[in-house]
Design a protein around this motif. Structure first.
Motif, PDB file in Angstrom:
ATOM      1  N   UNK A 405       0.795  -1.220   0.000  1.00 44.89           N
ATOM      2  CA  UNK A 405       0.000   0.000   0.000  1.00 44.89           C
ATOM      3  C   UNK A 405       0.825   1.267   0.000  1.00 44.89           C
ATOM      4  N   UNK A 406       2.139   1.161  -0.030  1.00 51.64           N
ATOM      5  CA  UNK A 406       3.028   2.334   0.038  1.00 51.64           C
ATOM      6  C   UNK A 406       3.247   2.914  -1.354  1.00 51.64           C
ATOM      7  N   UNK A 433      11.483  -6.456   2.050  1.00 44.55           N
ATOM      8  CA  UNK A 433      10.893  -6.889   3.318  1.00 44.55           C
ATOM      9  C   UNK A 433       9.596  -6.128   3.556  1.00 44.55           C
ATOM     10  N   UNK A 434       8.484  -6.842   3.558  1.00 37.77           N
ATOM     11  CA  UNK A 434       7.180  -6.222   3.783  1.00 37.77           C
ATOM     12  C   UNK A 434       7.038  -5.864   5.265  1.00 37.77           C
ATOM     13  N   UNK A 435       6.871  -4.587   5.539  1.00 38.39           N
ATOM     14  CA  UNK A 435       6.801  -4.140   6.927  1.00 38.39           C
ATOM     15  C   UNK A 435       5.403  -4.105   7.511  1.00 38.39           C
ATOM     16  N   UNK A 436       4.378  -4.430   6.715  1.00 38.65           N
ATOM     17  CA  UNK A 436       2.999  -4.388   7.196  1.00 38.65           C
ATOM     18  C   UNK A 436       2.388  -5.779   7.008  1.00 38.65           C
ATOM     19  N   UNK A 464      12.186  -4.590  11.887  1.00 41.39           N
ATOM     20  CA  UNK A 464      11.885  -3.202  11.522  1.00 41.39           C
ATOM     21  C   UNK A 464      12.042  -2.243  12.692  1.00 41.39           C
ATOM     22  N   UNK A 465      12.005  -2.761  13.913  1.00 46.46           N
ATOM     23  CA  UNK A 465      12.005  -1.917  15.106  1.00 46.46           C
ATOM     24  C   UNK A 465      13.380  -1.396  15.495  1.00 46.46           C
ATOM     25  N   UNK A 466      13.456  -0.718  16.654  1.00 48.51           N
ATOM     26  CA  UNK A 466      14.703  -0.080  17.104  1.00 48.51           C
ATOM     27  C   UNK A 466      15.872  -1.052  17.242  1.00 48.51           C
ATOM     28  N   UNK A 467      15.583  -2.308  17.595  1.00 51.29           N
ATOM     29  CA  UNK A 467      16.652  -3.287  17.721  1.00 51.29           C
ATOM     30  C   UNK A 467      17.093  -3.882  16.403  1.00 51.29           C
ATOM     31  N   UNK A 468      16.362  -3.554  15.334  1.00 52.94           N
ATOM     32  CA  UNK A 468      16.702  -4.039  14.006  1.00 52.94           C
ATOM     33  C   UNK A 468      17.203  -2.903  13.138  1.00 52.94           C
ATOM     34  N   UNK A 469      16.465  -2.637  12.048  1.00 53.12           N
ATOM     35  CA  UNK A 469      16.897  -1.602  11.109  1.00 53.12           C
ATOM     36  C   UNK A 469      16.296  -0.228  11.415  1.00 53.12           C
ATOM     37  N   UNK A 470      15.544  -0.148  12.506  1.00 49.50           N
ATOM     38  CA  UNK A 470      14.993   1.135  12.966  1.00 49.50           C
ATOM     39  C   UNK A 470      14.286   1.882  11.839  1.00 49.50           C
ATOM     40  N   UNK A 471      13.364   1.185  11.176  1.00 51.24           N
ATOM     41  CA  UNK A 471      12.637   1.777  10.057  1.00 51.24           C
ATOM     42  C   UNK A 471      11.628   2.788  10.608  1.00 51.24           C
ATOM     43  N   UNK A 474       8.490   4.413   5.309  1.00 53.94           N
ATOM     44  CA  UNK A 474       8.662   3.582   4.116  1.00 53.94           C
ATOM     45  C   UNK A 474       8.640   4.448   2.866  1.00 53.94           C
ATOM     46  N   UNK A 475       9.491   4.114   1.895  1.00 52.99           N
ATOM     47  CA  UNK A 475      10.473   3.033   1.874  1.00 52.99           C
ATOM     48  C   UNK A 475      11.711   3.373   2.689  1.00 52.99           C
ATOM     49  N   UNK A 476      12.455   2.339   3.081  1.00 57.51           N
ATOM     50  CA  UNK A 476      13.752   2.490   3.738  1.00 57.51           C
ATOM     51  C   UNK A 476      14.709   1.527   3.044  1.00 57.51           C
ATOM     52  N   UNK A 477      15.845   2.043   2.600  1.00 56.61           N
ATOM     53  CA  UNK A 477      16.721   1.269   1.719  1.00 56.61           C
ATOM     54  C   UNK A 477      18.137   1.152   2.282  1.00 56.61           C
TER      55      UNK A 477
END
Length: 519
Positions: A405-406, A433-436, A464-471, A474-477
């Motif tokens: 949907x982005x 990586x689908x974040x939703x 996707x969260x703070x402990x991961x890629x901190x997205x 969207x998009x985040x590359x």
């Protein structure tokens, strides 16, 4: 009153005993009343829209629980539809509810609505947007055409139909967008059509043509989309005719367009740029150095590279090639560009640096900024298997965080596909990586419809969260090197120039072997 009490009970809302003070929250009362209105007049689309507005207000206050808030509404709609499956109003209500949550289950209810009422333009637009989430751009364009045909006086539907043509029929897109500007000369959509014609123009001449038409036809002081284009027009003038950039900035400052102080600053910037170039051309580099602080490099500007090169040229001409080299090395480490690299070679030569030393200097900056990529082991959509980042060690990994949907995600995917296609058969892995997760049902149809080549993975909060890629949006590359480090991030692709930068990023990672420790 009995109906409202029954609905309160069904939705778990607190009841108020007769004669007691009204303690029920206003939002609950509003929801109860909206539900009662729908039950009393299920064919009233106005009632369904009112109920949806109440629901959306509740979701805005408690976004993380949006699905839980929608569940009882969906349950009631399904119960009503079980009794009246052919109801236009109830199909509209449930379809609109699910659509508002970008839920793939909305489609059959929306299709039922336009089957019952082929003039329902708003629902055709919903179906058009939903079709894009399924990867059906041609179908989306057709739905949008039907929306515009159902309500030809609407500038919204006319604009969105024209805009969608850019992906399925570029030649017709230009014609349709100009028609929107002609038909709606007093509406923001007319200005928006010209804005995007300029923003997506493949040549500078076309960009100037559309944005100058926008300036003349839609005064920036009155039209937001025209005001938005003026920074781009200013930048284009600065590249070719700085004097026109100064005149434009002063006119917009006087007109009070969007923070006039910024236009005063842009005018001063253009004046200093013009003076610096004149001094440099006259062999007065020492005097031009005094203007360096007045020519700050704004990485968001489309002229960022041009200004960085000018600053370096001034420094070198004034006898400081080291400052010129260092500034360009820092830029090139983050944003590899051919012009920047060529200028670095010139200044590096003055410092007796070999091509190998220049490459080492750039990589020293990249190594200092690189961070270990957070590990992941995520589910595939095509099977029950998982894919881990660890299993890709030794390869260059391009990761885009997206969801169907982005709109901005979908907008840049064709550009990414073009770049990745230049590396077929090489050690490049392209992941999406689908974040939703609630949009999982869209993913495989989207891939089938678009034929994009990335491997879709099921995102998790951990990745996707703070402990991961901190997205954060969207998009985040990200580009991950053979050693599992994030070397490039927060880049976008929207034209051939940005595509070439991405190509150079990937090439730089491919050309560097993995360290022995990582193999």
């Amino acid at each position: 009153m009995k109906r409202i009490l029954a609905l309160c009970f069904a939705f778990g809302l607190p009841l108020i005993a007769a004669g007691q003070p009204a303690a029920q929250p206003a939002a609950d009362l509003e929801l109860s009343a909206a539900l009662a209105a729908v039950e009393a007049a299920p064919e009233s689309l106005v009632a369904h829209d009112a109920l949806l507005r109440v629901h959306q207000a509740a979701v805005r206050k408690d976004y993380k629980n949006g699905e839980a808030l929608a569940a009882p509404l969906e349950k009631s709609y399904r119960a009503w539809l079980a009794r009246a499956p052919g109801s236009l109003g109830l199909n509209y209500g449930l379809g609109s509810l699910l659509y508002s949550h970008e839920d793939p289950r909305a489609k059959p209810f929306l299709l039922k609505v336009v089957e019952l009422d082929p003039k329902r333009a708003k629902v055709f637009q919903m179906l058009a947007i939903d079709a894009e989430r399924w990867g059906d751009e041609a179908g989306g364009s057709e739905f949008m055409r039907r929306a515009a045909a159902a309500d030809p006086a609407s500038p919204d539907y006319a604009f969105y139909y024209a805009s969608g043509l850019g992906r399925v029929n570029p030649a017709k897109w230009e014609e349709a967008s100009l028609d929107v500007a002609r038909r709606f000369p007093t509406h923001e959509r007319g200005a928006q059509a010209l804005y995007w014609l300029g923003a997506r123009a493949k040549t500078e001449a076309k960009r100037l043509q559309y944005w100058e038409q926008l300036l003349a036809q839609f005064p920036p002081a009155k039209f937001n989309w025209s005001a938005s284009a003026m920074t781009g027009l200013f930048d284009a003038y600065l590249r070719s005719e700085p004097a026109r950039a100064i005149v434009l900035a002063r006119e917009l400052e006087r007109a009070g367009v969007r923070e006039p102080k910024q236009w005063a600053d842009r005018a001063a910037f253009a004046e200093n740029y013009q003076s610096a170039r004149a001094l440099l051309g006259a062999g007065k580099a020492a005097e031009a150095v005094a203007l360096l602080d007045k020519l700050p490099a704004d990485r968001r500007s489309s002229n960022a590279r041009m200004i960085a090169l000018l600053r370096a040229e001034i420094s070198a001409a004034a006898g400081d090639p080291q400052a010129a080299y260092d500034a360009l090395a820092k830029r090139h480490a983050a944003t590899p560009e051919d012009e920047t690299r060529a200028a670095m070679a010139v200044y590096g030569g003055k410092l007796s640096k070999s091509p190998g030393q220049i490459e080492a200097d750039v990589w020293a900056l990249r190594d200092a900024a690189a961070k270990p990529a957070p590990a992941f082991d995520l589910g595939l959509y095509t099977s029950e298997a998982k894919l881990s980042l660890a299993s890709l060690r030794g390869k260059v990994v391009f990761v885009t965080f997206w969801f169907p949907g982005c709109g901005p995600c979908r907008g840049e995917l064709p550009y990414f596909e073009d770049v990745v296609g230049r590396f077929r058969g090489r050690d490049v892995v392209y992941l999406g990586i689908n974040g939703i997760p609630k949009q999982d049902d869209y993913v495989l149809p989207f891939m089938a419809g678009t034929k994009y080549s990335f491997t879709p993975l099921r995102g998790t909060e951990a990745v996707t969260g703070p402990g991961g890629y901190a997205v954060r949006g969207y998009p985040a590359n990200f580009l991950i090197d053979r050693d599992g480090r994030i070397v490039f991030r927060d880049f976008r692709a929207h034209d051939e120039e940005s595509n070439l930068v991405l190509q150079r990023m990937i090439e730089s990672l491919l050309d560097r072997p993995a360290s022995t420790a990582s193999l």
